[in-house]
Scaffold this motif. Structure first.
Motif, PDB file in Angstrom:
ATOM      1  N   MET A   1       1.195  -0.848  -0.070  1.00 32.48           N
ATOM      2  CA  MET A   1      -0.554  -0.135  -0.124  1.00 32.48           C
ATOM      3  C   MET A   1       0.866   0.986   0.075  1.00 32.48           C
ATOM      4  N   THR A   5      -5.731   5.507   4.087  1.00 34.95           N
ATOM      5  CA  THR A   5      -6.672   6.382   3.288  1.00 34.95           C
ATOM      6  C   THR A   5      -7.218   7.239   4.673  1.00 34.95           C
ATOM      7  N   GLN A   8      -7.515   5.607   7.998  1.00 36.33           N
ATOM      8  CA  GLN A   8      -6.734   4.283   8.041  1.00 36.33           C
ATOM      9  C   GLN A   8      -5.288   5.726   9.259  1.00 36.33           C
ATOM     10  N   ASP A  73      -8.755  -5.453   3.344  1.00 39.37           N
ATOM     11  CA  ASP A  73      -9.816  -4.848   2.623  1.00 39.37           C
ATOM     12  C   ASP A  73     -11.529  -4.265   2.233  1.00 39.37           C
ATOM     13  N   PRO A  74     -11.710  -3.685   2.857  1.00 38.23           N
ATOM     14  CA  PRO A  74     -11.047  -3.207   4.003  1.00 38.23           C
ATOM     15  C   PRO A  74     -11.026  -3.282   5.134  1.00 38.23           C
ATOM     16  N   LYS A  75     -10.282  -2.888   6.734  1.00 40.06           N
ATOM     17  CA  LYS A  75      -9.306  -3.116   7.806  1.00 40.06           C
ATOM     18  C   LYS A  75     -10.370  -3.139   8.538  1.00 40.06           C
TER      19      LYS A  75
END
Length: 119
Positions: A1, A5, A8, A73-75
């Motif tokens: 990555m 984002t 994040q 993803d998504p975390k």
């Protein structure tokens, strides 16, 4: 990555706030503290000249690197994550930091962190 984002960045900001509070309360002025070195993409998110002791700075660096390499993803939030990517030592330390800082910051009026603490 390549980039973090916004979600994040928000999660890392909460984590760094908790670690900073923990470091000030537990290690205080007695520990040798140095400025926190953050990746370039996070510099605009955090206040300048944040100082942490070596142990806490290492914990933050470890958390940032693990967050960057997360395969999901998504975390999801870490407490709901099916994969525990932290080693046992770091997981115990993060749990200690979150328990110590979370309760005290909420008692001091940081109700915005109550949402993160509960969910």
């Amino acid at each position: 990555m390549e980039q973090f984002t916004n979600k994040q960045k928000k999660d890392l900001k909460v984590l760094i706030t908790f670690v900073s509070f923990y470091c000030r309360a537990r290690h205080g002025k007695n520990a040798e503290q140095s400025p926190l070195a953050l990746p370039a993409e996070l510099n605009s998110t955090f206040k300048r000249n944040m100082h942490l002791c070596g142990e806490c700075a290492g914990l933050v660096a470890y958390a940032i690197e693990k967050r960057r390499r997360c395969p999901l993803d998504p975390k999801p939030s870490c407490k709901k994550c099916p994969i525990h990517c932290y080693s046992k030592e770091y997981r115990a330390k993060i749990r200690e930091v979150m328990a110590f800082s979370g309760k005290r910051m909420i008692m001091r009026g940081r109700l915005d962190l109550l949402w993160h603490y509960l969910f």
